[in-house]
Design an enzyme around this catalytic site. Structure first.
Site, PDB file in Angstrom:
ATOM      1  CE  LYS A   1     -17.859  38.737 -13.563  1.00 40.01           C
ATOM      2  NZ  LYS A   1     -19.023  38.754 -14.471  1.00 40.01           N
TER       3      LYS A   1
ATOM      4  CG  ASP B   1     -16.040  36.542 -18.668  1.00 43.17           C
ATOM      5  OD1 ASP B   1     -15.223  35.696 -19.122  1.00 43.17           O
ATOM      6  OD2 ASP B   1     -16.528  37.429 -19.364  1.00 43.17           O
TER       7      ASP B   1
END
Ligand code: SF4
Length: 224
Positions: A121, A139
């Site tokens: 991420k 996320d």
């Protein structure tokens, strides 16, 4: 699970709802962004921005973060959740930046994920926001929204969610869609109280329909 065509039509509606969505972590360069993303795990961007306002005045380079004790750095970020581990990770990250990349944040995915404390991420956010490379970071908001809408399966892990989204959304839109899905999850399809009653996606949203039917049952309505 929705067809790709239907899923993209939903992404298009979110695009219209949040045309100006962008990264809300305040930063001036790739290094500051990397630190901010690292601090943002399980923490709101607002909280991170409050801390980095003073943090980025004190620390400018990887060497700066390594010039203080771990305790001092922990103290500087102590209002952020998991600050002990995050301070450790920041110092490890800074050391690997110096060891591997001459103190600079690299722009390539393989190089970014080779850094201590940088996962998929964080690498995607840094690549897309700092360097303008197409990437779609997943996320908590992106994952929740994608699953509620039926774009992904409930059981999908973040890698599967990313793979599904990037197979549906044109590459040229990955970065923008990432921010738009975050805004949608942060300000509209909230974790605890999604705004289903004013949601343009309600007719096709499996989670919204489930909540709608439950509310009708509670109020004695006859939705079926
Ligand atoms: Fe989220 Fe509700 Fe809209 Fe579905 S209908 S996307 S659950 S706000």
């Amino acid at each position: 699970m929705l067809s790709k065509k239907k899923a993209l039509s939903m992404i298009d509606i979110i695009d219209e709802m949040f045309p100006d969505a962008e990264c809300e972590l305040i930063h001036d360069n790739p290094f500051e962004l990397t630190i901010a993303v690292l601090l943002s795990a399980q923490c709101t961007d607002n909280t991170v921005n409050k801390v980095t306002k003073t943090l980025f005045q004190k620390y400018h380079t990887p060497e700066d973060y390594l010039a203080v004790s771990l305790e001092e750095l922990q103290n500087d970020i102590r209002s952020i959740g998991l600050y002990r581990n995050k301070a450790k990770n920041i110092q490890k990250l800074c050391q690997s930046l110096i060891d591997k990349f001459n103190g600079e944040v690299p722009s390539q995915h393989e190089q970014l994920v080779s850094l201590a404390g940088v996962g998929q991420k964080t690498a995607n956010v840094v690549m897309s926001v700092a360097f303008g490379e197409p990437a779609l970071a997943v996320d908590t908001h992106v994952e929740r929204v994608s699953k509620r809408l039926g774009i992904c399966r409930w059981k999908d892990n973040v890698t599967e969610v990313e793979r599904r989204l990037t197979s549906i959304i044109p590459k040229s839109r990955w970065t923008k869609s990432h921010h738009q899905l975050i805004f949608f999850g942060r300000y509209h399809c909230l974790a605890k109280k999604p705004k289903c009653d004013v949601c343009p996606l309600l007719p096709d949203c499996r989670e919204g329909q489930k909540r709608y039917r439950a509310s009708q049952r509670l109020s004695g309505g006859n939705a079926s």
